[in-house]
Design a protein around this motif. Structure first.
Motif, PDB file in Angstrom:
ATOM      1  N   GLY A 138     -33.622  32.169  24.672  1.00 23.52           N
ATOM      2  CA  GLY A 138     -32.533  32.065  23.710  1.00 23.52           C
ATOM      3  C   GLY A 138     -31.666  30.847  23.892  1.00 23.52           C
ATOM      4  O   GLY A 138     -30.528  30.806  23.406  1.00 23.52           O
ATOM      5  N   GLY A 139     -32.176  29.844  24.593  1.00 24.52           N
ATOM      6  CA  GLY A 139     -31.406  28.625  24.834  1.00 24.52           C
ATOM      7  C   GLY A 139     -31.294  27.773  23.582  1.00 24.52           C
ATOM      8  O   GLY A 139     -32.292  27.271  23.075  1.00 24.52           O
ATOM      9  N   ALA A 140     -30.093  27.659  23.079  1.00 28.32           N
ATOM     10  CA  ALA A 140     -29.844  26.846  21.892  1.00 28.32           C
ATOM     11  C   ALA A 140     -29.287  25.494  22.296  1.00 28.32           C
ATOM     12  O   ALA A 140     -28.676  25.352  23.362  1.00 28.32           O
ATOM     13  CB  ALA A 140     -28.848  27.566  20.974  1.00 28.32           C
ATOM     14  N   VAL A 141     -29.495  24.522  21.440  1.00 26.41           N
ATOM     15  CA  VAL A 141     -28.939  23.197  21.691  1.00 26.41           C
ATOM     16  C   VAL A 141     -27.412  23.293  21.616  1.00 26.41           C
ATOM     17  O   VAL A 141     -26.864  24.179  20.952  1.00 26.41           O
ATOM     18  CB  VAL A 141     -29.519  22.172  20.694  1.00 26.41           C
ATOM     19  CG1 VAL A 141     -28.940  22.355  19.314  1.00 26.41           C
ATOM     20  CG2 VAL A 141     -29.338  20.753  21.176  1.00 26.41           C
ATOM     21  N   ALA A 142     -26.735  22.387  22.316  1.00 21.85           N
ATOM     22  CA  ALA A 142     -25.269  22.380  22.311  1.00 21.85           C
ATOM     23  C   ALA A 142     -24.748  22.312  20.873  1.00 21.85           C
ATOM     24  O   ALA A 142     -25.315  21.610  20.032  1.00 21.85           O
ATOM     25  CB  ALA A 142     -24.764  21.196  23.124  1.00 21.85           C
ATOM     26  N   PRO A 143     -23.676  23.057  20.561  1.00 19.24           N
ATOM     27  CA  PRO A 143     -23.164  23.118  19.196  1.00 19.24           C
ATOM     28  C   PRO A 143     -22.897  21.754  18.549  1.00 19.24           C
ATOM     29  O   PRO A 143     -23.100  21.592  17.345  1.00 19.24           O
ATOM     30  CB  PRO A 143     -21.866  23.924  19.334  1.00 19.24           C
ATOM     31  CG  PRO A 143     -22.082  24.767  20.551  1.00 19.24           C
ATOM     32  CD  PRO A 143     -22.929  23.931  21.478  1.00 19.24           C
ATOM     33  N   LEU A 144     -22.479  20.776  19.343  1.00 25.27           N
ATOM     34  CA  LEU A 144     -22.188  19.442  18.817  1.00 25.27           C
ATOM     35  C   LEU A 144     -23.403  18.818  18.127  1.00 25.27           C
ATOM     36  O   LEU A 144     -23.259  17.996  17.226  1.00 25.27           O
ATOM     37  CB  LEU A 144     -21.703  18.544  19.964  1.00 25.27           C
ATOM     38  CG  LEU A 144     -21.229  17.138  19.633  1.00 25.27           C
ATOM     39  CD1 LEU A 144     -20.047  17.177  18.647  1.00 25.27           C
ATOM     40  CD2 LEU A 144     -20.821  16.415  20.906  1.00 25.27           C
TER      41      LEU A 144
END
Length: 187
Positions: A138-144
């Motif tokens: 479930g690792g998502a890229v940083a929101p930025l």
């Protein structure tokens, strides 16, 4: 901070972190063929940069070495070429490196991770991830960077989809034209 020498001030520099023990200059499964498609489809001049890191699961510092090398290159290029923009590409272990550089929570939990200065964020045109192991947790890229990131996973890929077909992990040709369109739309 490590220093990388600027090679060119092309409009877009495509920075590629290859997969574990992947042959080829930019990576035989993704980097080399993807760059060919990007060069053919994008309406601007480009250069490609290979992130120099071990790309070896037996080297405990491999991912942190990759983040150091990618951040060093991006920082040096940004300073040398003030108008240059970047596309970041990560395949397999290289996707984890890219996550780390962007400050993704799942990757920054690893020791020794170098994170890109957020001030350079506007110069990152697109992020292309292929066979990303962090998808399984479930690792998502940083929101930025979420709005400019595309994460491709082939059905049956054991690394990103928990599948049972090891050959699927190297089968990403289907995504290259879509990736080029994504980058082109963001230029």
């Amino acid at each position: 901070m490590p220093i990388a020498l600027a090679r060119s001030c092309a409009t877009v520099d495509i920075v590629i972190a290859r997969g574990t023990q992947e042959p080829g200059y930019l990576g035989a499964a993704v980097g080399d063929p993807l760059y060919g498609v990007l060069r053919a489809h994008l309406p601007v001049d480009t250069t490609a940069h290979r992130v120099e890191y071990p790309a070896d699961l037996l080297v405990p510092s491999s991912v942190s070495d990759g983040t150091r090398a990618m951040v060093g290159h991006l920082s040096a290029q940004a300073a040398a070429c003030p108008d240059q923009r970047f596309v970041l590409v990560g395949y397999s272990q290289g996707a984890v490196v890219t996550h780390g550089v962007l400050g993704s929570a799942a990757a920054t939990a690893l020791p020794g991770i170098w994170v890109l200065d957020p001030g350079l964020s506007p110069r990152i045109v697109a992020v292309l991830l292929f066979g990303d192991p962090l998808r399984l947790v479930g690792g998502a890229v940083a929101p930025l960077y979420a709005d400019r990131t595309v994460n491709y996973c082939t059905a049956g890929d054991p690394v990103c989809a928990g599948g049972v077909f090891p050959t699927a992990h190297g089968a990403y040709g289907w995504a290259f034209t879509a990736a080029a369109r994504h980058v082109d739309a963001r230029l």
